[in-house]
Design a protein around this motif. Sequence first.
Motif, PDB file in Angstrom:
ATOM      1  N   SER A 213      39.476 -15.006  -5.866  1.00 55.54           N
ATOM      2  CA  SER A 213      39.197 -15.883  -4.721  1.00 55.54           C
ATOM      3  C   SER A 213      38.039 -16.838  -5.010  1.00 55.54           C
ATOM      4  O   SER A 213      38.105 -18.014  -4.663  1.00 55.54           O
ATOM      5  N   TRP A 214      36.981 -16.333  -5.702  1.00 53.64           N
ATOM      6  CA  TRP A 214      35.874 -17.265  -5.957  1.00 53.64           C
ATOM      7  C   TRP A 214      36.273 -18.319  -6.993  1.00 53.64           C
ATOM      8  O   TRP A 214      35.817 -19.459  -6.929  1.00 53.64           O
TER       9      TRP A 214
ATOM     10  N   VAL B 119      38.079 -21.070  -5.069  1.00 55.61           N
ATOM     11  CA  VAL B 119      37.139 -21.870  -4.260  1.00 55.61           C
ATOM     12  C   VAL B 119      36.276 -22.757  -5.155  1.00 55.61           C
ATOM     13  O   VAL B 119      36.011 -23.921  -4.832  1.00 55.61           O
TER      14      VAL B 119
ATOM     15  N   ALA C 116      33.423 -15.781  -0.643  1.00 57.92           N
ATOM     16  CA  ALA C 116      34.389 -15.285  -1.637  1.00 57.92           C
ATOM     17  C   ALA C 116      33.723 -14.353  -2.643  1.00 57.92           C
ATOM     18  O   ALA C 116      34.301 -13.347  -3.047  1.00 57.92           O
ATOM     19  N   GLU C 117      32.498 -14.694  -3.042  1.00 54.30           N
ATOM     20  CA  GLU C 117      31.835 -13.923  -4.101  1.00 54.30           C
ATOM     21  C   GLU C 117      31.023 -12.748  -3.570  1.00 54.30           C
ATOM     22  O   GLU C 117      30.554 -11.917  -4.346  1.00 54.30           O
TER      23      GLU C 117
END
Length: 436
Positions: A90-91, A94, A117-118
């Motif tokens: 996810s990160w 993004v 996200a992170e």
Amino acid sequence: MITDLESRVSRKLMLRIIPFVMLLYFVSFLDRVNIGFAAMTMNKAIGLSPTAFGLGGGLFFIGYFLFEVPSNLILHKVGARRWIARVMISWGIVSAASAFVVGPNSFYALRFILGVAEAGFFPGIILYLNLWFPSRQRAVAAAWFMAAAPISTAIGSPLSGAIMKLPSIAGLSNWQMLYILEAVPAIILGFVVLKYMTDTPRKAHWLQPEEREWLVARLKTEAEEKQSHAGHTAGALSALRDPRVLALALIYFGTSAGLYTLGLWAPLIIRQYGFGSFETGLIAGVPSVLAVVAMIVWARHSDRTQERTWHVVIPCVVAFAGFALAGGAGSALMIIVALVIVNIGISSAKAPLWSMPSMFLSGAGAAAGIAMINSVGNLGGFVGPFVIGWLKNVTGGYSAGLYVVGATLGVSAIVTLMLSRQTRQAPIAVEERHGH
């Protein structure tokens, strides 16, 4: 006395776990701080003032702060393998999307979402290391893991500087290419995590049965000893209310303010002396190489002596002095020397600091407490860069901001000493109550 079995297990843990988590953190840190290089052309392209850039750079940590504890509690429930994979994929997505910001508002939004996200990655790995490494190896394991941050700066700075020299490709500017190229490894590694990472020692089929049994027994014995001590915290809510957790968060706040001030602003501070983008990257990387050596040597000494307090205080004071020197620097050479001092101080403080929570936290308490320390502490990553940008707008220079960030490390040193005094007094009071 270290037995042959213990040294064999230690060697396997170091070789199997540490290089991989270092690689993950390397990519993580690269994606956090590459905006310092993107800023060389991005700020003008999308209309960011120094204050707006500092604010956007710091908003990452607001998203990180809000979602850190829930993320680590989920990791504690579902296991590190699946959750760390989710975080990385996810990160990465993004971070790549950051290439398409068009102004201050979209820049702010993407930095905040990147933090969301992170969230959970760093404390998740710290919790993961605590589940695998016995106490006499813990600071060194943490030091090697965290060495990926200065290594990321050392290798990533020249790499980012080189990418910033690229011509426009497929209509994308150099700063857009920087975001995209440095995000791809995070997405790929997210899928690798699912295949490679092992959740707990009991599932470690890459250890011999006798090695696995020894490690599980050793960690269980240490956990039982810890739980028998007065002041031990195992519950999530108890950990969040524990004054020692809040004190460690305040200490970490200063080190985070210093670390991310370097990551976001060092390229621009160096570049004002007339260096090109690639030369700036090389110069920004030099202090980080020295910091890696210092933090490993310092962590080994901390593990060998089993002393943590002064191993945090002394580096914080060194970093404080480095920022004071940077604030008064009048030449490129002085700035480079100051950045070396700051890097060595901040990096050396981190491993002994992260060995402290496991002395009194376990289970869900460790998951919540470690996340709380990291989330509150990382607000320093918002405050430090923002203060530098704001004070540069007000004063026209970097000095005032560097002095303020340095002061936060002075506070970290003082709070560490206060925490040490309190924890030394607590066992005496317990013994008196029990009539010993």
